[in-house]
Design an enzyme around this catalytic site. Structure first.
Site, mmCIF file in Angstrom:
data_model
loop_
_atom_site.group_PDB
_atom_site.id
_atom_site.type_symbol
_atom_site.label_atom_id
_atom_site.label_comp_id
_atom_site.label_asym_id
_atom_site.label_seq_id
_atom_site.Cartn_x
_atom_site.Cartn_y
_atom_site.Cartn_z
ATOM 1 N N ASN A 83 0.774 -1.244 -0.007
ATOM 2 C CA ASN A 83 0.002 0.024 0.160
ATOM 3 C C ASN A 83 0.912 1.079 0.072
ATOM 4 O OD1 ASN A 83 0.371 -1.518 2.627
ATOM 5 N ND2 ASN A 83 -0.290 0.541 3.457
ATOM 6 N N THR A 130 -25.804 -9.085 11.380
ATOM 7 C CA THR A 130 -26.853 -8.721 10.567
ATOM 8 C C THR A 130 -26.120 -8.110 9.244
ATOM 9 O OG1 THR A 130 -28.648 -8.122 12.055
ATOM 10 C CG2 THR A 130 -28.981 -7.078 10.011
ATOM 11 N N CYS A 181 2.851 8.906 11.907
ATOM 12 C CA CYS A 181 3.235 9.981 13.207
ATOM 13 C C CYS A 181 2.727 9.056 14.410
ATOM 14 C CB CYS A 181 2.240 11.038 12.854
ATOM 15 S SG CYS A 181 3.041 12.484 12.566
HETATM 16 N N1 PLP Z 1 -4.659 -3.864 3.681
HETATM 17 C C1 PLP Z 1 -4.133 -2.961 2.800
HETATM 18 C C2 PLP Z 1 -2.874 -3.322 1.798
HETATM 19 C C3 PLP Z 1 -4.356 -1.818 3.071
HETATM 20 O O1 PLP Z 1 -3.948 -0.904 2.154
HETATM 21 C C4 PLP Z 1 -5.619 -1.385 3.944
HETATM 22 C C5 PLP Z 1 -6.196 -0.001 3.958
HETATM 23 O O2 PLP Z 1 -5.494 0.931 3.683
HETATM 24 C C6 PLP Z 1 -6.328 -2.523 4.523
HETATM 25 C C7 PLP Z 1 -5.773 -3.714 4.297
HETATM 26 C C8 PLP Z 1 -7.344 -2.344 5.474
HETATM 27 O O3 PLP Z 1 -8.655 -2.122 5.038
HETATM 28 P P1 PLP Z 1 -9.882 -1.287 5.268
HETATM 29 O O4 PLP Z 1 -9.394 0.031 5.437
HETATM 30 O O5 PLP Z 1 -11.123 -1.688 4.482
HETATM 31 O O6 PLP Z 1 -9.902 -1.968 6.629
#
Ligand code: PLP
Length: 384
Positions: free
Chosen positions: A153, A239, A327
C-alpha cells in the site's frame, strides 16, 4: 474539493455514482433484514447473493459460495490469519509473513504470537520484493499459514503471488494474500494465483467504506472471528450490511471495465509524473520496484526533508497526497515498510506517496509535479 487535486486513491476512493444509486434503495424502501423470512427480507437476501456473484466473478472464484462478506480489509486480514492459525492449531503453530504487510496483518500476527504462535518475517529486498527461495527456506514442519500481500500500500511493489503460493502448496501450507490494494486496480484471479484466502475492501475500488470480503477457497476451514447469528454459513455473525454489500458488488461489476481502460491511462500519467520528478528535483528517488509496481502508484523520497512538512506544503498548494511515514505521539517515525527496504536514514523521512485514480487528468499531474518541485525547493531553502 474544488480547485484541489486529490492524489491519494490508495487511501480511499470516492463512491462511484452508479454504486451509490444501487445502494440507496437498501437504505430506504428495501430496508428489510436479509435474514427475515417474508418478502421484504427475501428482496435483501437476493441483493446480497447478487453481490456475492459479482465479487466472485471479478476474482474468478469457482463460485459465490467462496465469498464471505466482512466489515473491510482489516477484518478480512484478521480473520484469515487468526481463523486459519486457530483452525490448524493441532498441525502446528508457525506462521510466515513479511515485515511490509499492512498493520491489519502484522497486528494479527503479533496477537497470535502472544497466544503462543511463532511468527517468521521474511526478508524483502530494496524494492520490497519477496524471494520465493527465502520463503522455501523459512518453512518448517509446523508452519500452517503464510500471508504475503499482493501489492504494498505504500511503495506499490507487486509480489509474485502465484510463485509464492506454489511454494506454500508444495508443503501443504495455506496461503493468504492481502489484495486490498489490487482488486479492481490490476487483474486478480484467485485460481491463476492458486491462493486459499484473499482479502478485499470496498472503499479502495470506488465502493463504500466499512465493507469487504474474504475469499475462502472451497474446502478450506477457518475458525470464525465474529460469532453470532447464522449469517455467512455461521462463519461471520452479524446482521447483513445490505447497502454496503450491494455497493461492493456493484463496484466489482464496474471494475471489469475499469481494468480495461484505466490501467494504461493511469500508468502513462504516473510514468510522466515519475520522469518529471526525477528529472527536475535534485536528490530525489523512486521507492518500490521500477516496473513491478501498481500502475497508479508513485512513491518518492527527497533527501534531507520532512515528509509531513512536504505534505502540508502540498496541501497549501491544493494537492492532497500522503507522507510515507507514520506519526506517533507527535513525533514522525519512519514507516515500517521504508525501514524494511533499508531506505537510508537521510532519505527515510522525506517521502511522499501519490496515487492516481479515475478522475485524475494529465493537467492534474502536471500541476502536482510543479507543486512538488516548488514545495521541495521551498522546504530545502527553509531547511525543514
Ligand atoms: N490492507 C491493505 C494493504 C490496505 O491498504 C488497507 C487499507 O489501507 C487495509 C488492509 C485495511 O482495509 P480497510 O480500510 O478496509 O479496513
Amino acid at each position: 474539493m474544488e480547485n484541489t487535486i486529490y492524489l491519494d486513491y490508495a487511501a480511499t476512493t470516492p463512491v462511484e455514482p452508479s454504486v451509490l444509486e444501487a445502494m440507496l434503495p437498501y437504505f430506504k424502501e428495501r430496508f428489510g433484514n436479509a435474514s427475515s423470512a417474508y418478502s421484504l427480507g427475501a428482496q435483501s437476501r437476493k441483493a446480497v447473493e447478487r453481490a456475492r456473484c459479482r465479487v466472485a466473478d471479478l476474482l474468478n472464484a469457482m463460485g459465490p459460495g467462496e465469498i464471505f462478506f466482512t466489515s473491510g480489509g482489516t477484518e478480512s486480514d484478521n480473520w484469515a490469519l487468526s481463523g486459519a492459525a486457530c483452525a490448524n492449531r493441532e498441525h502446528g503453530n508457525h506462521i510466515i509473513t513479511t515485515p511490509i504487510e499492512h498493520h491489519a496483518v502484522l497486528a494479527s500476527a503479533h496477537w497470535l504470537e502472544r497466544a503462543g504462535f511463532e511468527v517468521t518475517l521474511l526478508p524483502v529486498d530494496s524494492f520490497g520484493m519477496v524471494d520465493p527461495d527465502d520463503l522455501r527456506k523459512a518453512i518448517r514442519s509446523n508452519t500452517t499459514i503464510i500471508s504475503i500481500m499482493h501489492a504494498n500500500n505504500e511503495i506499490g511493489t507487486i509480489q509474485p503471488i502465484a510463485d509464492l503460493a506454489k511454494v506454500a502448496h508444495e508443503h501443504g501450507i495455506l496461503f493468504h494474500t492481502d489484495s486490498v490494494q489490487t482488486v479492481g486496480k490490476i487483474p486478480v484471479d484467485v485460481r491463476a494465483f492458486g491462493v486459499d484466502l484473499l482479502s478485499i475492501s470496498g472503499h479502495k475500488l470506488y465502493g463504500p467504506k466499512g465493507i469487504g470480503a474474504l475469499y475462502i477457497k472451497n474446502g478450506v476451514t477457518l475458525d470464525p472471528l465474529i460469532s453470532g447469528g447464522g449469517q455467512e454459513k455461521s462463519m461471520r455473525g452479524g446482521t447483513y450490511n445490505v447497502p454496503g454489500i450491494v455497493g461492493i458488488g456493484k463496484a466489482c461489476e464496474l471494475a471489469k471495465d475499469y481494468l480495461n481502460t484505466e490501467i494504461a491511462r493511469q500508468q502513462a500519467m504516473r510514468d510522466n509524473l515519475i520522469d518529471s520528478v526525477l528529472n527536475t528535483i535534485p536528490d530525489s528517488r523512486l521507492n518500490g520496484h521500477p516496473t513491478l509496481r501498481l500502475p497508479h502508484n508513485a512513491h518518492f523520497a527527497f533527501k534531507s526533508i520532512e515528509g509531513s512538512a512536504l505534505v502540508a506544503n502540498m496541501e497549501a498548494m491544493g494537492v492532497y497526497c500522503s507522507a510515507g511515514s507514520a506519526c506517533s505521539s507527535g513525533a514522525t517515525s519512519a514507516s515500517h515498510v521504508l525501514t524494511a527496504i533499508g531506505l537510508p536514514s537521510d532519505w527515510v523521512r522525506g517521502t511522499v506517496r501519490m496515487t492516481l485514480g479515475k478522475p485524475t487528468t494529465s493537467s492534474d499531474i502536471q500541476n502536482a509535479a510543479k507543486a512538488l518541485a516548488h514545495s521541495v525547493s521551498n522546504l530545502r531553502r527553509l531547511k525543514i
